[in-house]
Design an enzyme around this catalytic site. Structure first.
Site, PDB file in Angstrom:
ATOM      1  CD  GLU A 163      -3.378  -0.839   1.311  1.00 60.11           C
ATOM      2  OE1 GLU A 163      -3.676  -0.157   1.732  1.00 60.11           O
ATOM      3  OE2 GLU A 163      -4.004  -1.950   0.678  1.00 60.11           O
ATOM      4  CG  HIS A 231      -2.777   2.943   5.252  1.00 56.75           C
ATOM      5  ND1 HIS A 231      -3.459   3.713   4.466  1.00 56.75           N
ATOM      6  CD2 HIS A 231      -2.546   1.642   4.478  1.00 56.75           C
ATOM      7  CE1 HIS A 231      -3.780   2.946   3.169  1.00 56.75           C
ATOM      8  NE2 HIS A 231      -3.133   1.516   3.460  1.00 56.75           N
ATOM      9  CB  CYS A 348      -4.248  10.258   3.383  1.00 60.09           C
ATOM     10  SG  CYS A 348      -4.246   8.931   4.709  1.00 60.09           S
TER      11      CYS A 348
END
Length: 417
Positions: A163, A231, A348
């Protein structure tokens, strides 16, 4: 050649909606079914970019993807007009806006061949993100096409989930100096999937020709994944010689800290105690999903969502921190509430790349005039509101396609049409 850090932010796409597709992302699932506001979301993201530029930080951009993703639906033997509602929602997701998941980046000073390496993330754990990588790869190959300075790699193959930079940190005395790269992976997440696999992280490190002696692999704690830190960048962020982290972020925090102090003696670990800021408050406020940046004068600053100020325990701790003698001296607040409601904060929205701007395709770099053009296009073409009932409407799809086409035309990026 002068290497500097450039933040490439994803422009929030015109299909931005709250479908609640991201299991383990509490904000995304908690807001499922709410009306979204794509125009406001994109303008908030652009305002954050402008604020960074005012601070003297170089700023780049990535573009929204085609939506609905008819190519992905075709591989599933269907079309948007025939797809079931859940499949259609996956095809309409605007999740490429979160550029921290676009790729993992290793700057030239860390690699054996002296080039900046980028590996596009496969994002295979979540259906709505698993089809992002081909278009992301196309943008990366345009933006970083100079093979003398960049190596752009395709994704790590299945079944190993990757990711991107959201699970990767780098510490170094300066952006252009050799650093220590930290790959954070998950083993278990309680009720939620651990999205970053150790084998994927190891594969990326090998591809990037990193020095094994200066490359660390750290397990994210099961507790934080189960609490909603899907995350690592929800509970930790690093820049320069500073690691800003929650006490519970890592499964073996003492082992990681010892390795960092051995490899980078000047490292400054700013750890927020769990008894001052709970995991729930940390995740609700996204205090660690801040951009930790070095300002032109050398001062370290945190670019925080306004939710950090609105969470009393978090804001109290931050005020004490900057009043002390620690390395982080400045707090900057940005309003990205539309992104936050879908589970993505300031960090992000951006991918950090250490490079000489002269080696990057200038179409992906921002200045004030270009930013103003983009804002005008968003104001004229992005939908004001999207509700769940609107997702199956072909008229909405046409407006989304028209909006993206106008942006690509304005930026002279017909290759991505």
């Amino acid at each position: 050649m002068t290497l500097i850090e450039i933040n490439f932010d994803g422009i929030v796409g015109p299909s931005h909606n709250y479908a609640g597709l991201s299991l383990g992302n509490l904000a995304a699932t908690g807001n499922a079914g709410s009306p979204s506001h794509p125009r406001a979301a994109a303008l908030q993201g652009l305002a954050k970019m402008r604020a960074n530029m005012v601070l003297g930080l170089p700023q780049g951009l990535f573009l929204p993807h085609r939506r609905p993703d008819e190519a992905w639906l075709a591989r599933l033997a269907t079309r948007a007009r025939d797809a079931d509602p859940l499949l259609l929602a996956n095809a309409l997701s605007a999740s490429p806006m979160w550029a921290a998941n676009a790729a993992t980046v290793s700057p030239a000073p860390d690699t054996a061949d002296g080039r900046c390496h980028l590996t596009v993330a496969n994002l295979m754990t979540m259906a709505h993100r698993s089809h992002e990588w081909p278009e992301t790869l196309a943008q990366l190959r345009l933006a970083f096409a100079d093979a003398r300075h960049f190596a752009v790699h395709p994704p790590v193959p299945a079944p190993f989930g990757d990711e991107g930079a959201a699970n990767h940190m780098r510490l170094a005395p300066g952006h252009g100096a050799p650093g220590v790269e930290i790959f954070v992976y998950g083993l278990s997440g309680g009720p939620f999937p651990a999205r970053q696999h150790l084998q994927a992280s190891r594969a990326v490190a090998r591809r990037h020709t990193l020095d094994p002696a200066r490359t660390l692999f750290a397990a994210q704690s099961e507790e934080v994944i189960a609490a909603g830190a899907f995350h690592n960048d929800v509970v930790a962020v690093a820049n320069g010689t500073v690691l800003f982290t929650h006490e519970r972020a890592f499964a073996d925090r003492e082992g990681l800290y010892a390795d960092l102090r051995r490899l980078l003696p000047e490292v400054d670990i700013v750890e927020v105690p769990a008894d001052r800021v709970s995991l729930a408050d940390a995740i609700r406020s996204y205090v660690f999903n801040a951009q930790l940046v070095t300002l032109p004068g050398g001062e370290a600053a945190l670019i925080l969502p306004t939710e950090a100020r609105d969470t009393p325990a978090v804001w109290s701790w931050l005020q004490e921190m900057v009043a002390g003698n620690g390395p982080i001296r400045r707090l900057e607040l940005v309003d990205v509430r539309e992104s936050m409601a879908n589970g993505g904060g300031p960090a992000c929205l951006r991918l950090r790349v250490v490079a000489d701007p002269a080696t990057v395709d200038s179409r992906f770099l921002l200045d004030e005039a270009k930013l103003a053009r983009i804002e005008d296009i968003v104001a004229h073409h992005w939908p004001e509101t999207i509700t769940p009932e609107m997702l199956p409407d072909p008229a909405l799809w046409r407006s989304i396609e028209t909006a993206r086409a106008a942006l690509l035309h304005a930026l002279d990026l017909a290759e991505l049409a």
